[in-house]
Scaffold this motif. Sequence first.
Motif, mmCIF file in Angstrom:
data_model
loop_
_atom_site.group_PDB
_atom_site.id
_atom_site.type_symbol
_atom_site.label_atom_id
_atom_site.label_comp_id
_atom_site.label_asym_id
_atom_site.label_seq_id
_atom_site.Cartn_x
_atom_site.Cartn_y
_atom_site.Cartn_z
ATOM 1 N N GLY A 1 0.883 -1.023 0.023
ATOM 2 C CA GLY A 1 0.007 -0.001 -0.002
ATOM 3 C C GLY A 1 0.843 1.335 -0.023
ATOM 4 N N ALA A 2 2.184 1.195 0.364
ATOM 5 C CA ALA A 2 3.120 2.480 0.240
ATOM 6 C C ALA A 2 3.322 2.892 -1.051
ATOM 7 N N ASP A 3 2.972 4.303 -1.368
ATOM 8 C CA ASP A 3 3.187 4.927 -2.570
ATOM 9 C C ASP A 3 4.561 5.630 -2.663
ATOM 10 N N GLY A 4 5.174 5.823 -1.448
ATOM 11 C CA GLY A 4 6.659 6.274 -1.373
ATOM 12 C C GLY A 4 6.967 6.479 -0.059
ATOM 13 N N ALA A 5 8.094 6.750 0.255
ATOM 14 C CA ALA A 5 8.525 6.993 1.806
ATOM 15 C C ALA A 5 9.884 8.107 1.577
ATOM 16 N N ASP A 6 9.932 8.861 2.459
ATOM 17 C CA ASP A 6 11.048 9.888 2.800
ATOM 18 C C ASP A 6 11.522 9.781 4.440
ATOM 19 N N ASP A 7 12.956 10.032 4.579
ATOM 20 C CA ASP A 7 13.380 9.934 5.919
ATOM 21 C C ASP A 7 14.071 11.097 6.034
ATOM 22 N N ASP A 8 13.828 12.123 7.200
ATOM 23 C CA ASP A 8 14.552 13.360 7.134
ATOM 24 C C ASP A 8 15.588 13.330 8.260
ATOM 25 N N GLY A 9 15.816 12.005 8.652
ATOM 26 C CA GLY A 9 16.385 12.023 9.876
ATOM 27 C C GLY A 9 15.907 12.180 11.280
ATOM 28 N N VAL A 10 14.600 12.660 11.208
ATOM 29 C CA VAL A 10 13.822 12.956 12.503
ATOM 30 C C VAL A 10 12.593 11.854 12.415
ATOM 31 N N SER A 11 11.898 11.969 11.319
ATOM 32 C CA SER A 11 10.830 11.148 11.214
ATOM 33 C C SER A 11 10.804 10.403 9.528
ATOM 34 N N LEU A 12 10.218 9.343 9.788
ATOM 35 C CA LEU A 12 10.058 8.699 8.298
ATOM 36 C C LEU A 12 8.670 8.910 8.168
ATOM 37 N N THR A 13 8.307 9.085 6.687
ATOM 38 C CA THR A 13 6.957 9.514 6.473
ATOM 39 C C THR A 13 6.594 8.553 5.127
ATOM 40 N N ILE A 14 5.475 8.055 5.303
ATOM 41 C CA ILE A 14 5.045 6.860 4.019
ATOM 42 C C ILE A 14 3.842 7.747 3.733
ATOM 43 N N SER A 15 3.769 7.907 2.149
ATOM 44 C CA SER A 15 2.625 8.431 1.522
ATOM 45 C C SER A 15 1.976 7.217 1.106
ATOM 46 N N THR A 16 0.553 7.128 1.134
ATOM 47 C CA THR A 16 -0.006 5.875 0.855
ATOM 48 C C THR A 16 -1.797 6.489 0.502
#
Length: 300
Positions: free
Chosen positions: A245-260
């Motif tokens: 179900g994940a469309d993409g993900a990014d990690d800024d070093g503080v939080s991992l954010t998943i788009s879905t």
Amino acid sequence: MTQTIEVAGLRKRYGDVQAVDGVTFAVEEGEFFGILGPNGAGKTTTLEIVEGLREADEGEVSVLGRSPWPRNPGLLSRVGVQLQASSFFERLTAREQLQTFGSLYGVPAAKADTMLEAVGLADKADVRVEKLSGGQAQRLSIACALVHDPELVFLDEPTAALDPQARRNLWDILREINTEGRTIVLTTHHMDEAEVLCDRVAIMDAGRVLRLGPPAVLVRGLDAPARISVASGVLGLEDARLLPGADGADDDGVSLTISTRDPSAVVAAMAGRDALDGVQIRGATLEDVFLDLTGREFRP
């Protein structure tokens, strides 16, 4: 329902700039209506025409069943206006300011104390306006707009430059004003403010209304993914991108954010990996709608 304001085909040009370009909308009696837009969108010019402060080049405007231009004396006692930049009489206290404004409408001087109480300034009655904080001055400005009990109130960016606490306090006052049956028209740059306060909003840009409706309806109409965030390091970036179900993900070093667009599948997969530390799920907001319609480039 009764239409308090009707605007049709409104246009206003300043030299080569088309500030308002065919704006059409209506505001119902008792409604809390917001006009949103980036700098230069035409929202303040639109409001000033509806208030009767400027003459339109084209179009029709009806306020409480009357034309606001030329300046209509019959509307003055029925409308309250809080402008983007408020000016007070020099060397007067908060009480004296309200008494002076009220006297223009034949309001008894005693009404000043009632209004100060209503906006939480009773303890500042004898303080000169230059000694008030920004939030206190804004509340006094709103009290001046309400001192004659208008049916319709215009507020042009009333919480601009206020700190979060002062903004929230002012929201409570505005809600109370609206529940008393007054129609309120608000312009603001704060999307959270519009989302919380307004029954409907009109999003403007380049002098035009791009979208109009209740904030929740506008948000539901936006095809935007949900965002699921957890603490950085709870799950590897590549593993996150491969979750069902994940469309993409990014990690800024503080939080991992998943788009879905399927948050339940992603959360279930993350739970199976014991990777829900500090999880937050955020859907689309009115700000997402605003940026989708007006773009993300900075406008000074």
